[in-house]
Design a protein around this motif. Structure first.
Motif, PDB file in Angstrom:
ATOM      1  N   ALA A 254      89.831  26.950  82.174  1.00  0.00           N
ATOM      2  CA  ALA A 254      89.936  28.175  81.395  1.00  0.00           C
ATOM      3  C   ALA A 254      91.348  28.750  81.442  1.00  0.00           C
ATOM      4  CB  ALA A 254      88.924  29.201  81.898  1.00  0.00           C
ATOM      5  N   ALA A 255      92.073  28.504  82.543  1.00  0.00           N
ATOM      6  CA  ALA A 255      93.438  29.014  82.671  1.00  0.00           C
ATOM      7  C   ALA A 255      94.388  28.396  81.645  1.00  0.00           C
ATOM      8  CB  ALA A 255      93.956  28.761  84.085  1.00  0.00           C
ATOM      9  N   GLU A 256      94.000  27.276  81.043  1.00  0.00           N
ATOM     10  CA  GLU A 256      94.843  26.614  80.045  1.00  0.00           C
ATOM     11  C   GLU A 256      94.698  27.233  78.657  1.00  0.00           C
ATOM     12  OE1 GLU A 256      93.682  22.548  80.151  1.00  0.00           O
ATOM     13  OE2 GLU A 256      94.300  22.238  82.233  1.00  0.00           O
ATOM     14  N   LEU A 257      93.722  28.113  78.482  1.00  0.00           N
ATOM     15  CA  LEU A 257      93.481  28.712  77.177  1.00  0.00           C
ATOM     16  C   LEU A 257      94.411  29.902  76.952  1.00  0.00           C
ATOM     17  CD1 LEU A 257      89.576  28.715  77.266  1.00  0.00           C
ATOM     18  CD2 LEU A 257      91.067  27.046  76.120  1.00  0.00           C
ATOM     19  N   THR A 258      94.871  30.049  75.728  1.00  0.00           N
ATOM     20  CA  THR A 258      95.722  31.180  75.346  1.00  0.00           C
ATOM     21  C   THR A 258      95.134  31.851  74.102  1.00  0.00           C
ATOM     22  OG1 THR A 258      97.147  29.801  73.939  1.00  0.00           O
ATOM     23  CG2 THR A 258      97.780  30.040  76.261  1.00  0.00           C
ATOM     24  N   ASP A 259      95.674  33.021  73.776  1.00  0.00           N
ATOM     25  CA  ASP A 259      95.271  33.756  72.569  1.00  0.00           C
ATOM     26  C   ASP A 259      93.750  33.924  72.501  1.00  0.00           C
ATOM     27  OD1 ASP A 259      97.975  33.828  71.738  1.00  0.00           O
ATOM     28  OD2 ASP A 259      97.760  31.845  70.843  1.00  0.00           O
ATOM     29  N   ILE A 260      93.150  34.290  73.613  1.00  0.00           N
ATOM     30  CA  ILE A 260      91.699  34.424  73.676  1.00  0.00           C
ATOM     31  C   ILE A 260      91.252  35.683  72.927  1.00  0.00           C
ATOM     32  CG2 ILE A 260      89.731  34.726  75.219  1.00  0.00           C
ATOM     33  CD1 ILE A 260      91.338  33.210  77.352  1.00  0.00           C
ATOM     34  N   GLN A 261      90.241  35.527  72.068  1.00  0.00           N
ATOM     35  CA  GLN A 261      89.670  36.644  71.336  1.00  0.00           C
ATOM     36  C   GLN A 261      88.155  36.589  71.451  1.00  0.00           C
ATOM     37  OE1 GLN A 261      91.134  37.430  67.371  1.00  0.00           O
ATOM     38  NE2 GLN A 261      93.025  36.303  67.758  1.00  0.00           N
ATOM     39  N   THR A 262      87.553  37.735  71.700  1.00  0.00           N
ATOM     40  CA  THR A 262      86.102  37.824  71.806  1.00  0.00           C
ATOM     41  C   THR A 262      85.583  38.793  70.760  1.00  0.00           C
ATOM     42  OG1 THR A 262      86.199  37.415  74.198  1.00  0.00           O
ATOM     43  CG2 THR A 262      84.151  38.319  73.317  1.00  0.00           C
ATOM     44  N   ASN A 263      84.654  38.330  69.938  1.00  0.00           N
ATOM     45  CA  ASN A 263      84.049  39.165  68.915  1.00  0.00           C
ATOM     46  C   ASN A 263      82.537  39.122  69.050  1.00  0.00           C
ATOM     47  OD1 ASN A 263      86.376  39.996  67.123  1.00  0.00           O
ATOM     48  ND2 ASN A 263      86.625  37.785  67.063  1.00  0.00           N
ATOM     49  N   GLN A 264      81.905  40.218  68.678  1.00  0.00           N
ATOM     50  CA  GLN A 264      80.458  40.255  68.536  1.00  0.00           C
ATOM     51  C   GLN A 264      80.157  40.120  67.054  1.00  0.00           C
ATOM     52  OE1 GLN A 264      78.946  43.828  70.317  1.00  0.00           O
ATOM     53  NE2 GLN A 264      79.460  43.208  72.400  1.00  0.00           N
ATOM     54  N   VAL A 265      79.378  39.108  66.708  1.00  0.00           N
ATOM     55  CA  VAL A 265      79.131  38.778  65.312  1.00  0.00           C
ATOM     56  C   VAL A 265      77.660  39.002  64.982  1.00  0.00           C
ATOM     57  CG1 VAL A 265      79.298  36.966  63.572  1.00  0.00           C
ATOM     58  CG2 VAL A 265      80.969  37.069  65.423  1.00  0.00           C
ATOM     59  N   VAL A 266      77.411  39.685  63.864  1.00  0.00           N
ATOM     60  CA  VAL A 266      76.048  39.967  63.427  1.00  0.00           C
ATOM     61  C   VAL A 266      75.859  39.392  62.029  1.00  0.00           C
ATOM     62  CG1 VAL A 266      74.323  41.729  62.925  1.00  0.00           C
ATOM     63  CG2 VAL A 266      75.970  42.082  64.781  1.00  0.00           C
ATOM     64  N   PRO A 267      75.018  38.374  61.863  1.00  0.00           N
ATOM     65  CA  PRO A 267      74.720  37.871  60.522  1.00  0.00           C
ATOM     66  C   PRO A 267      74.140  38.971  59.653  1.00  0.00           C
ATOM     67  CG  PRO A 267      73.965  36.313  62.180  1.00  0.00           C
ATOM     68  CD  PRO A 267      74.361  37.569  62.908  1.00  0.00           C
ATOM     69  N   HIS A 268      74.345  38.860  58.345  1.00  0.00           N
ATOM     70  CA  HIS A 268      73.950  39.951  57.454  1.00  0.00           C
ATOM     71  C   HIS A 268      72.440  40.141  57.390  1.00  0.00           C
ATOM     72  CE1 HIS A 268      73.222  36.618  54.652  1.00  0.00           C
ATOM     73  NE2 HIS A 268      72.484  37.458  53.956  1.00  0.00           N
ATOM     74  N   THR A 269      71.674  39.131  57.781  1.00  0.00           N
ATOM     75  CA  THR A 269      70.211  39.262  57.731  1.00  0.00           C
ATOM     76  C   THR A 269      69.657  40.084  58.884  1.00  0.00           C
ATOM     77  OG1 THR A 269      69.994  37.152  58.902  1.00  0.00           O
ATOM     78  CG2 THR A 269      69.888  37.096  56.488  1.00  0.00           C
ATOM     79  N   TRP A 270      70.484  40.361  59.889  1.00  0.00           N
ATOM     80  CA  TRP A 270      70.018  41.163  61.014  1.00  0.00           C
ATOM     81  C   TRP A 270      70.294  42.632  60.727  1.00  0.00           C
ATOM     82  CZ3 TRP A 270      72.344  38.065  65.748  1.00  0.00           C
ATOM     83  CH2 TRP A 270      71.758  36.782  65.754  1.00  0.00           C
ATOM     84  N   ALA A 271      69.540  43.483  61.365  1.00  0.00           N
ATOM     85  CA  ALA A 271      69.774  44.918  61.208  1.00  0.00           C
ATOM     86  C   ALA A 271      71.132  45.269  61.794  1.00  0.00           C
ATOM     87  CB  ALA A 271      68.668  45.718  61.915  1.00  0.00           C
ATOM     88  N   ALA A 272      71.660  46.410  61.376  1.00  0.00           N
ATOM     89  CA  ALA A 272      72.991  46.832  61.819  1.00  0.00           C
ATOM     90  C   ALA A 272      73.046  46.879  63.338  1.00  0.00           C
ATOM     91  CB  ALA A 272      73.321  48.195  61.241  1.00  0.00           C
ATOM     92  N   GLY A 273      74.134  46.370  63.873  1.00  0.00           N
ATOM     93  CA  GLY A 273      74.334  46.362  65.316  1.00  0.00           C
ATOM     94  C   GLY A 273      75.774  46.659  65.642  1.00  0.00           C
ATOM     95  N   PRO A 274      76.206  46.364  66.870  1.00  0.00           N
ATOM     96  CA  PRO A 274      77.542  46.728  67.332  1.00  0.00           C
ATOM     97  C   PRO A 274      78.593  45.712  66.967  1.00  0.00           C
ATOM     98  CG  PRO A 274      76.356  45.718  69.109  1.00  0.00           C
ATOM     99  CD  PRO A 274      75.415  45.730  67.944  1.00  0.00           C
ATOM    100  N   ALA A 275      78.475  45.106  65.783  1.00  0.00           N
ATOM    101  CA  ALA A 275      79.391  44.018  65.435  1.00  0.00           C
ATOM    102  C   ALA A 275      80.773  44.548  65.143  1.00  0.00           C
ATOM    103  CB  ALA A 275      78.884  43.255  64.227  1.00  0.00           C
ATOM    104  N   GLN A 276      81.743  43.769  65.514  1.00  0.00           N
ATOM    105  CA  GLN A 276      83.121  44.060  65.140  1.00  0.00           C
ATOM    106  C   GLN A 276      83.438  43.455  63.779  1.00  0.00           C
ATOM    107  OE1 GLN A 276      85.557  42.614  68.325  1.00  0.00           O
ATOM    108  NE2 GLN A 276      84.653  43.978  69.817  1.00  0.00           N
ATOM    109  N   ARG A 277      82.656  42.456  63.380  1.00  0.00           N
ATOM    110  CA  ARG A 277      82.776  41.891  62.054  1.00  0.00           C
ATOM    111  C   ARG A 277      81.423  41.276  61.708  1.00  0.00           C
ATOM    112  NH1 ARG A 277      83.753  36.264  62.240  1.00  0.00           N
ATOM    113  NH2 ARG A 277      84.233  35.474  64.308  1.00  0.00           N
ATOM    114  N   ALA A 278      81.173  41.029  60.473  1.00  0.00           N
ATOM    115  CA  ALA A 278      79.862  40.512  60.055  1.00  0.00           C
ATOM    116  C   ALA A 278      80.043  39.371  59.084  1.00  0.00           C
ATOM    117  CB  ALA A 278      79.031  41.611  59.414  1.00  0.00           C
ATOM    118  N   TRP A 279      79.104  38.422  59.142  1.00  0.00           N
ATOM    119  CA  TRP A 279      79.095  37.355  58.158  1.00  0.00           C
ATOM    120  C   TRP A 279      78.463  37.878  56.875  1.00  0.00           C
ATOM    121  CZ3 TRP A 279      77.007  34.149  62.626  1.00  0.00           C
ATOM    122  CH2 TRP A 279      78.042  33.428  63.217  1.00  0.00           C
ATOM    123  N   ALA A 280      78.978  37.447  55.751  1.00  0.00           N
ATOM    124  CA  ALA A 280      78.399  37.835  54.462  1.00  0.00           C
ATOM    125  C   ALA A 280      77.359  36.816  54.057  1.00  0.00           C
ATOM    126  CB  ALA A 280      79.501  37.947  53.423  1.00  0.00           C
TER     127      ALA A 280
END
Length: 280
Positions: A254-280
């Motif tokens: 894991a120490a070899e990884l750079t530019d790490i980004q973590t997102n919470q993703v909610v597909p559009h078929t799910w009810a609204a949640g704490p997503a930072q972005r959503a799939w259309a």
């Protein structure tokens, strides 16, 4: 949807309980005319360099599953049917693994219930698959009673399956599947958060997704990475394991990884949640 499954992956599904898929898929209705290994070889585009498939094989294994928001259309010149790309994902609930023979007949090899039950092998005399480890990096995650649990969404997004690797300490209502995993079905409204983690990074200049993390025997954090994008030449140069056409994975520190980004993703078929972005 359906996709061809390599012999190695069939063994992993049916013996190790491997519950992941990735790679090219097609719509089942687009290839309903393909009923033999030779025809499936053609419509699935299995003639890539180093392929483990053959149009002359006595059988080819196919995974059939419901469409999901992980699928992206790929405009690949020269293919006779539309191709779709499936990023490294947990197998959708209800998926079936079938074997198609040269005479056009088929048999059901195994069925994937959901994250709680895993695979059920349908052939007489077959051993029950081992239990794959849970990974919060792939598949739905639900917040229920203040805890985050691996999950699956079923019943047209009205119900959620909660899964535990070990017996619950205080909660009731969980039952143990024949696989050994503990699970409980709850209403979607009973879950306060529902999302998927999308943990991306770069490794030696290659865009990757982290799909598993654990500590090795020396307590170093290691990660299983899955190649993102179309930089196949770099993936080859870095000697990632090629799982199938376009699917490259490896285990790295894991120490070899750079530019790490973590997102919470909610597909559009799910009810609204704490997503930072959503799939259309």
């Amino acid at each position: 949807m359906q996709k061809a499954i390599t012999p190695a992956l069939t063994r992993a599904h049916m013996t190790l309980g491997h519950d992941r898929i990735a790679g090219y898929a097609v719509r089942a209705e687009d290839v309903s005319f393909a009923t033999t290994p030779a025809q499936l070889f053609e419509v699935h585009g299995l003639g890539y360099p180093g392929t483990p498939f053959s149009p002359y094989a006595q059988s080819i294994d196919i995974l059939r599953f419901e469409s999901s928001s992980h699928l992206q259309y790929r405009d690949v010149p020269g293919y006779i049917v539309p191709l779709w790309w499936l990023r490294h994902s947990r197998i959708p609930p209800g998926a079936e693994l079938v074997r198609v023979f040269a005479d056009g007949t088929l048999i059901l090899l195994a069925r994937y219930g959901h994250v709680g039950t895993g695979w059920s092998v349908t052939q007489p005399g077959a051993h029950r698959p081992s239990l794959a480890s849970l990974s919060r990096c792939v598949g739905p995650v639900a917040k229920w009673h203040g805890a985050y649990l691996e999950a699956d969404v079923i019943d047209d997004d009205h119900s959620v399956i909660l899964a535990l690797a070990n017996p619950p300490l205080s909660e009731t209502g969980f039952r143990q599947a024949p696989s050994g995993r503990w699970y409980r079905q709850v209403r979607r409204d009973d879950v306060s958060e529902l999302f998927e983690l999308d943990l991306t990074a770069r490794w030696n200049g290659l865009d990757v997704r982290v799909v598993d993390q654990w500590q090795d025997s020396q307590r170093y954090v290691v990660a299983r990475i899955s190649h993102l994008g179309d930089d196949v030449e770099r993936a080859e140069r870095l000697r990632l394991d090629r799982i199938e056409a376009g699917v490259y994975e490896s285990i790295v520190y894991a120490a070899e990884l750079t530019d790490i980004q973590t997102n919470q993703v909610v597909p559009h078929t799910w009810a609204a949640g704490p997503a930072q972005r959503a799939w259309a």
